[in-house]
Design a protein around this motif. Structure first.
Motif, PDB file in Angstrom:
ATOM      1  N   TYR A 152      -5.426   6.063   2.589  1.00 35.29           N
ATOM      2  CA  TYR A 152      -5.497   4.645   2.944  1.00 35.29           C
ATOM      3  C   TYR A 152      -6.773   4.376   3.718  1.00 35.29           C
ATOM      4  O   TYR A 152      -7.160   5.145   4.589  1.00 35.29           O
TER       5      TYR A 152
ATOM      6  N   ASN B 185      -6.298  -1.906   4.079  1.00 38.26           N
ATOM      7  CA  ASN B 185      -6.386  -2.923   3.031  1.00 38.26           C
ATOM      8  C   ASN B 185      -6.700  -2.313   1.672  1.00 38.26           C
ATOM      9  O   ASN B 185      -6.826  -3.030   0.687  1.00 38.26           O
ATOM     10  N   GLU B 186      -6.774  -0.976   1.601  1.00 40.56           N
ATOM     11  CA  GLU B 186      -7.048  -0.315   0.326  1.00 40.56           C
ATOM     12  C   GLU B 186      -6.373   1.062   0.316  1.00 40.56           C
ATOM     13  O   GLU B 186      -6.279   1.720   1.340  1.00 40.56           O
TER      14      GLU B 186
ATOM     15  N   PHE C 142      -6.269   0.512  -5.199  1.00 41.65           N
ATOM     16  CA  PHE C 142      -5.565  -0.751  -5.073  1.00 41.65           C
ATOM     17  C   PHE C 142      -5.992  -1.395  -3.763  1.00 41.65           C
ATOM     18  O   PHE C 142      -6.094  -0.718  -2.745  1.00 41.65           O
ATOM     19  N   SER C 143      -6.214  -2.695  -3.785  1.00 41.43           N
ATOM     20  CA  SER C 143      -6.561  -3.450  -2.580  1.00 41.43           C
ATOM     21  C   SER C 143      -5.488  -4.488  -2.305  1.00 41.43           C
ATOM     22  O   SER C 143      -4.818  -4.961  -3.230  1.00 41.43           O
ATOM     23  N   SER C 144      -5.368  -4.856  -1.037  1.00 43.64           N
ATOM     24  CA  SER C 144      -4.361  -5.831  -0.648  1.00 43.64           C
ATOM     25  C   SER C 144      -4.879  -6.660   0.524  1.00 43.64           C
ATOM     26  O   SER C 144      -5.633  -6.156   1.354  1.00 43.64           O
ATOM     27  N   LYS C 145      -4.459  -7.910   0.582  1.00 40.67           N
ATOM     28  CA  LYS C 145      -4.827  -8.758   1.713  1.00 40.67           C
ATOM     29  C   LYS C 145      -3.968  -8.413   2.927  1.00 40.67           C
ATOM     30  O   LYS C 145      -4.401  -8.540   4.056  1.00 40.67           O
TER      31      LYS C 145
ATOM     32  N   ALA D 234      -1.775  -2.398   2.955  1.00 40.18           N
ATOM     33  CA  ALA D 234      -1.389  -1.758   1.693  1.00 40.18           C
ATOM     34  C   ALA D 234      -0.166  -0.870   1.859  1.00 40.18           C
ATOM     35  O   ALA D 234       0.604  -0.679   0.920  1.00 40.18           O
TER      36      ALA D 234
ATOM     37  N   ASP E  45       2.761  -3.221   1.363  1.00 40.06           N
ATOM     38  CA  ASP E  45       2.737  -4.026   0.148  1.00 40.06           C
ATOM     39  C   ASP E  45       3.708  -3.420  -0.870  1.00 40.06           C
ATOM     40  O   ASP E  45       3.480  -2.335  -1.388  1.00 40.06           O
TER      41      ASP E  45
ATOM     42  N   ILE F  91       2.259  -2.423  -4.364  1.00 42.65           N
ATOM     43  CA  ILE F  91       1.434  -1.215  -4.343  1.00 42.65           C
ATOM     44  C   ILE F  91       2.296   0.027  -4.174  1.00 42.65           C
ATOM     45  O   ILE F  91       2.135   1.013  -4.893  1.00 42.65           O
TER      46      ILE F  91
END
Length: 94
Positions: free
Chosen positions: A28, A37-38, A56-59, A62, A65, A68
């Motif tokens: 991560y 965030n990734e 994978f990216s996330s606002k 992660a 999420d 994910i």
């Protein structure tokens, strides 16, 4: 799949240690050590084989999420990975 269930399945597989190939490694990344965030997923089919990488990216974080985490569980299952390595914490992205 439920977020808690996904996280528990990943953690359980990671605690088993090295079981052979194929392997999946989870790392991560974030701007701070408290927010990832990734996630980078590395897959190795056999010893000496090239590493395949998926990101994978996330606002949101992660690690929290659901999409994910569920995708990671599916990747582990579908690849029939014998070993899952999860790097503790969040590494600072450069």
């Amino acid at each position: 799949m439920n977020l808690d269930k996904s996280k528990k399945r990943i953690a359980k597989r990671a605690k088993m240690g090295f079981q052979g190939f194929p392997t999946i490694s989870l790392t991560y990344y974030g701007k701070t050590t408290s927010h990832a965030n990734e996630v980078m997923i590395e897959f190795v089919l056999e010893e000496g084989a090239d590493t395949q990488v998926e990101r994978f990216s996330s606002k949101i974080d992660a690690r929290e999420d659901e999409v994910i985490q569920s995708a990671i569980v599916k990747m582990i299952e579908r690849s029939e990975a014998k070993t899952v390595v999860q790097i503790d914490g969040v590494l600072i992205a450069a």
